[in-house]
Motif scaffolding. Structure first.
Motif, PDB file in Angstrom:
ATOM      1  N   SER A   1       0.862  -1.182   0.000  1.00 47.29           N
ATOM      2  CA  SER A   1       0.000   0.000   0.000  1.00 47.29           C
ATOM      3  C   SER A   1       0.896   1.230   0.000  1.00 47.29           C
ATOM      4  O   SER A   1       1.791   1.341   0.847  1.00 47.29           O
ATOM      5  N   THR A   2       0.671   2.138  -0.921  1.00 45.95           N
ATOM      6  CA  THR A   2       1.497   3.355  -0.942  1.00 45.95           C
ATOM      7  C   THR A   2       1.253   4.171   0.319  1.00 45.95           C
ATOM      8  O   THR A   2       2.154   4.842   0.814  1.00 45.95           O
ATOM      9  N   ASN A   3       0.041   4.126   0.862  1.00 51.97           N
ATOM     10  CA  ASN A   3      -0.199   4.851   2.124  1.00 51.97           C
ATOM     11  C   ASN A   3       0.597   4.227   3.264  1.00 51.97           C
ATOM     12  O   ASN A   3       1.180   4.931   4.078  1.00 51.97           O
TER      13      ASN A   3
ATOM     14  N   GLN B   1      -1.332  -2.643  -6.028  1.00 50.86           N
ATOM     15  CA  GLN B   1      -1.210  -2.740  -4.573  1.00 50.86           C
ATOM     16  C   GLN B   1      -1.782  -4.087  -4.145  1.00 50.86           C
ATOM     17  O   GLN B   1      -2.856  -4.478  -4.605  1.00 50.86           O
TER      18      GLN B   1
ATOM     19  N   GLY C   1      -3.974  -2.677  -0.515  1.00 46.70           N
ATOM     20  CA  GLY C   1      -4.430  -1.284  -0.562  1.00 46.70           C
ATOM     21  C   GLY C   1      -5.423  -1.001   0.560  1.00 46.70           C
ATOM     22  O   GLY C   1      -6.244  -1.842   0.913  1.00 46.70           O
ATOM     23  N   ARG C   2      -5.300   0.191   1.119  1.00 50.39           N
ATOM     24  CA  ARG C   2      -6.170   0.569   2.239  1.00 50.39           C
ATOM     25  C   ARG C   2      -7.248   1.544   1.797  1.00 50.39           C
ATOM     26  O   ARG C   2      -6.962   2.492   1.067  1.00 50.39           O
ATOM     27  N   GLY C   3      -8.468   1.324   2.274  1.00 46.29           N
ATOM     28  CA  GLY C   3      -9.555   2.257   2.024  1.00 46.29           C
ATOM     29  C   GLY C   3      -9.978   2.917   3.323  1.00 46.29           C
ATOM     30  O   GLY C   3      -9.398   2.665   4.381  1.00 46.29           O
ATOM     31  N   ARG C   4     -10.977   3.749   3.235  1.00 47.79           N
ATOM     32  CA  ARG C   4     -11.488   4.409   4.449  1.00 47.79           C
ATOM     33  C   ARG C   4     -12.157   3.390   5.358  1.00 47.79           C
ATOM     34  O   ARG C   4     -12.620   2.349   4.917  1.00 47.79           O
TER      35      ARG C   4
ATOM     36  N   TRP D   1      -8.797  -1.508  -0.141  1.00 50.88           N
ATOM     37  CA  TRP D   1      -9.040  -0.819  -1.408  1.00 50.88           C
ATOM     38  C   TRP D   1      -8.647  -1.763  -2.523  1.00 50.88           C
ATOM     39  O   TRP D   1      -7.481  -2.106  -2.684  1.00 50.88           O
TER      40      TRP D   1
ATOM     41  N   LYS E   1     -18.762   5.670  -8.210  1.00 51.28           N
ATOM     42  CA  LYS E   1     -17.508   6.147  -7.613  1.00 51.28           C
ATOM     43  C   LYS E   1     -16.387   6.235  -8.649  1.00 51.28           C
ATOM     44  O   LYS E   1     -16.084   5.267  -9.337  1.00 51.28           O
TER      45      LYS E   1
ATOM     46  N   GLY F   1     -11.434   7.508  -4.658  1.00 53.24           N
ATOM     47  CA  GLY F   1     -11.520   7.502  -3.207  1.00 53.24           C
ATOM     48  C   GLY F   1     -10.237   8.092  -2.636  1.00 53.24           C
ATOM     49  O   GLY F   1      -9.166   8.015  -3.261  1.00 53.24           O
TER      50      GLY F   1
ATOM     51  N   ILE G   1      -4.678   8.464  -2.872  1.00 55.25           N
ATOM     52  CA  ILE G   1      -5.723   8.691  -3.879  1.00 55.25           C
ATOM     53  C   ILE G   1      -5.779   7.490  -4.819  1.00 55.25           C
ATOM     54  O   ILE G   1      -4.751   7.046  -5.342  1.00 55.25           O
TER      55      ILE G   1
HETATM   56  C1  BTN Z   1     -11.713   4.945  -0.030  1.00 60.34           C
HETATM   57  O1  BTN Z   1     -12.013   4.032   0.735  1.00 60.34           O
HETATM   58  O2  BTN Z   1     -12.541   5.453  -0.788  1.00 60.34           O
HETATM   59  C2  BTN Z   1     -10.298   5.469  -0.051  1.00 60.34           C
HETATM   60  C3  BTN Z   1      -9.449   4.694  -1.001  1.00 60.34           C
HETATM   61  C4  BTN Z   1      -8.013   5.174  -1.086  1.00 60.34           C
HETATM   62  C5  BTN Z   1      -7.196   4.280  -1.982  1.00 60.34           C
HETATM   63  C6  BTN Z   1      -5.812   4.811  -2.249  1.00 60.34           C
HETATM   64  S1  BTN Z   1      -4.986   3.942  -3.541  1.00 60.34           S
HETATM   65  C7  BTN Z   1      -3.481   4.722  -3.145  1.00 60.34           C
HETATM   66  C8  BTN Z   1      -3.410   4.829  -1.636  1.00 60.34           C
HETATM   67  N1  BTN Z   1      -2.823   3.649  -1.048  1.00 60.34           N
HETATM   68  C9  BTN Z   1      -3.680   2.960  -0.302  1.00 60.34           C
HETATM   69  O3  BTN Z   1      -3.425   1.909   0.300  1.00 60.34           O
HETATM   70  N2  BTN Z   1      -4.885   3.567  -0.307  1.00 60.34           N
HETATM   71  C10 BTN Z   1      -4.842   4.799  -1.072  1.00 60.34           C
END
Ligand code: BTN
Length: 291
Positions: A50-52, A77, A80-83, A88, A148, A151, A170
């Motif tokens: 995950s870049t975050n 990813q 990947g992480r979402g809210r 994600w 959508k 995010g 993003i």
């Molecule tokens: C959401 O849940 O709407 C937010 C999603 C955010 C996804 C982006 S992709 C790049 C960055 N790295 C992550 O792990 N999440 C964010």
């Protein structure tokens, strides 16, 4: 560049294909030169967890400088992480910006809305027709016709008194992807459908440059004056303005009423049977009441 020992972490989405496009770093640097993001470091990797996660980890030990923003783009990813703790599973243009902000955490109110606005404005910079179709869904989704498009996930890392790193992640869908829609059980939007001249090789770089440019400009405004001066532009793009909406937490309806835009701190103004409520973003999701 520090190593990211967790970058191979894989617990979902590991089979997502790599895209056919690549960011053209020289073109990106040229586009950023002379603009407010000119000093930002950009790194691009094929795959990471995950870049975050990468940038929150790196920010914990990063030396502080006001111009030390760092951007990390990944084509895939695996974690990947979402809210709200969700994964994600998006594809498309995925990147994070570790942005130094000389602010106390209490002054971050409205940042996530300001970021959403910056992304929408960047799409408009690339193509006015696309910008006109993009709406904002409080607190910080971008959508087209209720589907959508992007995010945003912001995580903050303290860096001392009145200093923090805002790690702004993003995920922007470029093409509608039927497989992804089936996996998620919901319809998505893609930039390409709103940008008739979309070029899948060239435009990811152009869009990234435009977003970084807008984020850097937003940063200067936000540091000086917070969200207040951005509120009118946000409200002009509010996809739910004056619409009936519900606020959900863990699938439970917390409140319902008419969405009446946002205040100068980015709180949602919800007109309910009990009067006007100001809602902080927190762990709440907004839905159209008819959905
Ligand atoms: C959401 O849940 O709407 C937010 C999603 C955010 C996804 C982006 S992709 C790049 C960055 N790295 C992550 O792990 N999440 C964010």
């Amino acid at each position: 560049m520090p190593d990211f020992p967790d970058s191979a972490a894989s617990h979902h989405d590991a089979d997502a294909a790599l895209p056919a496009w690549r960011i053209d770093i020289d073109t990106l640097r040229q586009a950023l030169d002379g603009g407010p993001a000119r000093s930002w470091q950009v790194e691009v990797v094929e795959e990471t967890g995950s870049t975050n996660a990468n940038l929150t980890q790196a920010s914990r030990t990063a030396p502080w400088a006001d111009d030390a923003a760092r951007v990390r783009v990944a084509y895939r990813q695996t974690a990947g992480r979402g809210r709200q703790g969700r994964p994600w599973q998006g594809a498309g243009l995925m990147f994070s910006v570790a942005m130094p902000l000389a602010l106390a955490p209490a002054r971050l109110s409205g940042l996530s809305l300001a970021v959403g606005l910056a992304v929408a404005q960047a799409l408009e910079d690339c193509d006015a027709a696309c910008g006109a179709r993009v709406g904002l869904k409080w607190p910080n989704d971008l959508q087209i016709d209720g589907r959508k498009l992007a995010g945003i996930l912001i995580e903050s890392v303290p860096a001392g008194p009145q200093r923090l790193w805002a790690v702004i992640g993003i995920g922007l869908n470029l093409m509608r992807d039927a497989g992804m829609e089936a996996a998620l059980g919901r319809e998505l939007a893609g930039v390409a459908e709103a940008m008739p001249s979309f070029d899948p090789q060239r435009d990811p770089t152009r869009i990234l440059a435009a977003v970084l440019h807008r984020l850097a400009a937003m940063r200067a405004t936000f540091l000086a004056e917070g969200f207040a001066p951005l509120a009118p532009a946000w409200s002009a793009r509010d996809a739910f303005r004056n619409e009936p909406v519900r606020l959900l937490h863990d699938g439970q309806v917390l409140a319902e009423g008419l969405a009446r835009g946002v205040d100068s701190e980015g709180h949602l103004l919800l007109e309910t049977a009990d009067g006007l409520q100001r809602i902080a973003s927190g762990e709440v999701s907004l839905r159209g009441a008819t959905a």
